[in-house]
Design a protein around this motif. Structure first.
Motif, PDB file in Angstrom:
ATOM      1  N   GLN B  55       0.838  -1.201   0.000  1.00 11.89           N
ATOM      2  CA  GLN B  55       0.000   0.000   0.000  1.00 11.89           C
ATOM      3  C   GLN B  55       0.872   1.249   0.000  1.00 11.89           C
ATOM      4  O   GLN B  55       0.500   2.274  -0.532  1.00 11.89           O
ATOM      5  N   SER B  56       2.054   1.124   0.609  1.00  8.53           N
ATOM      6  CA  SER B  56       2.998   2.236   0.528  1.00  8.53           C
ATOM      7  C   SER B  56       3.954   1.945  -0.623  1.00  8.53           C
ATOM      8  O   SER B  56       4.074   0.811  -1.062  1.00  8.53           O
ATOM      9  N   HIS B 115       1.255  -8.447  14.098  1.00 10.53           N
ATOM     10  CA  HIS B 115       0.885  -7.037  14.158  1.00 10.53           C
ATOM     11  C   HIS B 115       0.841  -6.396  12.772  1.00 10.53           C
ATOM     12  O   HIS B 115       0.750  -5.193  12.634  1.00 10.53           O
ATOM     13  N   SER B 117      -1.211  -6.114   9.159  1.00  7.45           N
ATOM     14  CA  SER B 117      -2.480  -6.428   8.509  1.00  7.45           C
ATOM     15  C   SER B 117      -2.189  -7.388   7.362  1.00  7.45           C
ATOM     16  O   SER B 117      -1.059  -7.459   6.896  1.00  7.45           O
ATOM     17  N   ASN B 119      -2.873  -7.096   4.374  1.00  8.86           N
ATOM     18  CA  ASN B 119      -2.340  -6.254   3.317  1.00  8.86           C
ATOM     19  C   ASN B 119      -0.841  -6.073   3.423  1.00  8.86           C
ATOM     20  O   ASN B 119      -0.088  -6.178   2.473  1.00  8.86           O
ATOM     21  N   ARG B 120      -0.461  -5.747   4.652  1.00  8.49           N
ATOM     22  CA  ARG B 120       0.951  -5.473   4.912  1.00  8.49           C
ATOM     23  C   ARG B 120       1.768  -6.753   4.841  1.00  8.49           C
ATOM     24  O   ARG B 120       2.909  -6.742   4.382  1.00  8.49           O
TER      25      ARG B 120
END
Lengths: 416, 144
Positions: B55-56, B115, B117, B119-120
């Motif tokens: 996402q980043s 810890h 998500s 996504n991460r």
């Protein structure tokens, strides 16, 4: 100081109401859950959860085909839901209510049937610059296949449609308009009635994406005079996998079927098929019966609490949250329309939304980060790497906002 | 020998993270590490070096010197930078084959994944794949 403003307007007991939502009562990462991702999907009251269970425990069978009693009961429940939805959005007839999977499918249905049939080379379709991908990509695909043109109503920095610009875009080449009622990213409530009325002076049909409107605003399709409208069950305190496409009968009659097979037929020979009447023409295959039935329970829930009460409560939360957020140095709220639902997109100077979201998650606070399925809006219009978004539902509280603000202070301390 | 290099570094990191008994401490440490990340050249921040699936924004490059691979990277998000810096600390300065064989188990051991998500976590896997892809390219070069 703002708590007074909030409390005097609450006309129902939010703390009592929260007890109807079993999911809310849990710890996430060791902290009590704060659920602020309601624009993505909201949580379900017990009455909705129980209605799914009850459906499968008592009347499950296939609709519209059985001679037996259970099938008749299931059909009755399914059709009663359709009637409940009709009433919920004030449509003229329940044959204008099509059960679909959700708003995305409703837009795709319209684009693939009405669009494929009636949009031609050189025609123009108008959407806004703040559309969800679900109300953008189907029209992009259609216009590219038809060599038609997709145009965008521009928005101001505050996140409002530039209505003068919109009106100047109208001409005889425009054959369809599809606009979001409430922006999922900015919270802006768009002046859809004005859009529809301007479009109709050119005889242009208008589709309203009401996915973010249905849990917050009374939808009245007759008063709006929209030609198409869609919303999703799961954003309306109902289950996933069920949604509604409303369209005026005259358009549904003109449109070819979307999918084929199952109950959408009247007569089938080896060579030829005669299609069923509305609304069944658009409901191929066994529908999501339990979804439709529990959507009716969700509508009951909303009616019981009162959409106005819900909207007022969320609007109080919005004001309280915006005031408190603005106390934080470096806070930028993206989307400051005069008319907003309880959605706040923001970015804190120098802190990536993803980092903010990760820290908040570890504090038990569920927010959304990224583009929110509006990548062109975030990247091209606002030139941002993403935003953090919080969005409220009827069960959220001032105390949760306070915890969120404390969370933001922690984010700043850790990441600055 | 270098295979144990990787394992040794992993062990080092696991020991360091054992000092923290809550996620806040771990995150603060990760953010600190991110600030020391060997940064990729600005002109390499393009699609060729970008890691898809995050996402980043994340960019990774590898330099190959005398049989060893050295990674540089950057991201627009601080926590992501910290996570890459951990990956680089473990993998950088090793031979391509050793990098390919690294199981990166330390990520589970330090309790990072719980810890992250989903996504991460996807992004993390994408970063590791990108680094292993570099290793694969240079590993094949060795064979030729």
């Amino acid at each position: 100081m703002n708590i007074d403003i909030v409390n005097e307007n609450i006309s129902f007991d939010v703390y009592k109401l929260r007890k109807e939502f079993p999911l809310l009562d849990q710890q996430i990462n060791g902290c009590p859950l704060v659920y602020f991702d309601n624009a993505a999907t909201n949580q379900k009251p017990l009455s909705v959860i129980n209605s799914i269970r009850e459906y499968y425990e008592t009347i499950n069978s296939n609709v519209h085909r059985g001679i037996h009693t259970l099938s008749e009961r299931a059909t009755e429940a399914y059709e009663n839901s359709r009637e409940k939805v009709r009433e919920f959005i004030s449509a003229s007839g329940s044959n204008e209510i099509i059960f679909v999977r959700g708003t995305t499918e409703a837009v795709n249905l319209a684009a693939s049937t009405y669009g494929m049939q009636f949009i031609n080379e050189g025609d123009e379709i108008i959407v806004s610059a703040m559309e969800h991908h679900s109300n953008l990509v189907p029209w992009q695909n259609l216009t590219s296949r038809k060599k038609a043109l997709l145009k965008f109503i521009p928005i101001t920095d505050n996140g409002e449609l530039v209505m003068d610009e919109f009106k100047s875009m109208l001409n005889e080449k425009v054959k369809f308009i599809s606009v979001v009622y409430v922006s999922n990213t900015l919270g802006t409530i768009n002046p859809v009635k004005e859009i529809i009325s301007a479009a109709h002076s050119y005889n242009i049909p208008v589709f309203i994406d009401a996915a973010q409107a249905s849990p917050h605003i009374k939808i009245d399709v007759k008063e709006l005079d929209c030609d198409f409208l869609a919303f999703s069950g799961h954003k309306t305190y109902g289950p996933t996998g069920i949604g509604i496409l409303y369209a005026k009968e005259k358009y549904l009659d003109l449109m070819p079927p979307y999918q084929f097979g199952g109950e959408m037929i009247k007569n089938v020979s080896y060579e030829h098929t005669e299609y069923n009447n509305l609304p069944f023409k658009f409901e191929a295959g066994t529908p999501n019966i339990s979804g439709a039935v529990s959507l009716a329970s969700a509508i009951d829930f909303i009616n019981e609490k009162g959409l106005l009460n819900i909207a007022r409560h969320e609007s109080d939360l919005l004001k309280y949250a915006e005031n408190r957020m603005n106390e934080i140095e470096g806070m930028n709220i993206i989307g400051n329309a005069k008319n907003k639902t309880g959605v706040i997109s923001f970015i804190i100077n120098g802190i990536h939304p993803y980092d903010t979201g990760s820290i908040l998650d570890n504090l038990g606070i569920a927010v959304r980060t990224g583009f929110h399925c509006t990548q062109p809006l975030i990247e091209q219009r606002y030139n941002l790497p993403g935003t953090v978004r919080i969005s409220f539902a009827v069960y959220n509280t001032v105390e949760e906002i306070d915890r969120f603000i404390d969370g933001l202070h922690k984010v700043k301390k850790m990441l600055s | 020998m270098s295979e144990s290099n990787i394992k040794n570094t992993e062990k080092e990191i696991i020991d360091e993270f054992e000092l923290f008994n809550d996620w806040i401490g771990k995150y603060e440490y990760i953010i600190e590490l991110g600030k020391k990340l060997p940064l990729i050249d600005e002109n390499l921040k393009n699609e060729n070096y970008e890691v898809k699936g995050c996402q980043s924004k994340v960019w990774i490059n590898a330099d190959y010197k005398d049989g060893y691979l050295f990674f540089k990277a950057d991201s627009d998000a601080l926590i992501t930078k910290g996570i890459i810096s951990l990956l680089i600390r473990v993998l950088s300065g090793n031979k391509p084959d050793e990098i390919l064989n690294a199981d990166m188990n330390f990520i589970n051991e330090i309790g990072l994944k719980e810890h992250l998500s989903p996504n991460r976590a996807n992004g993390l896997n994408a970063m590791i794949s990108k680094m292993k892809n570099f290793a694969m390219v240079y590993s094949n070069q060795n064979v030729n």
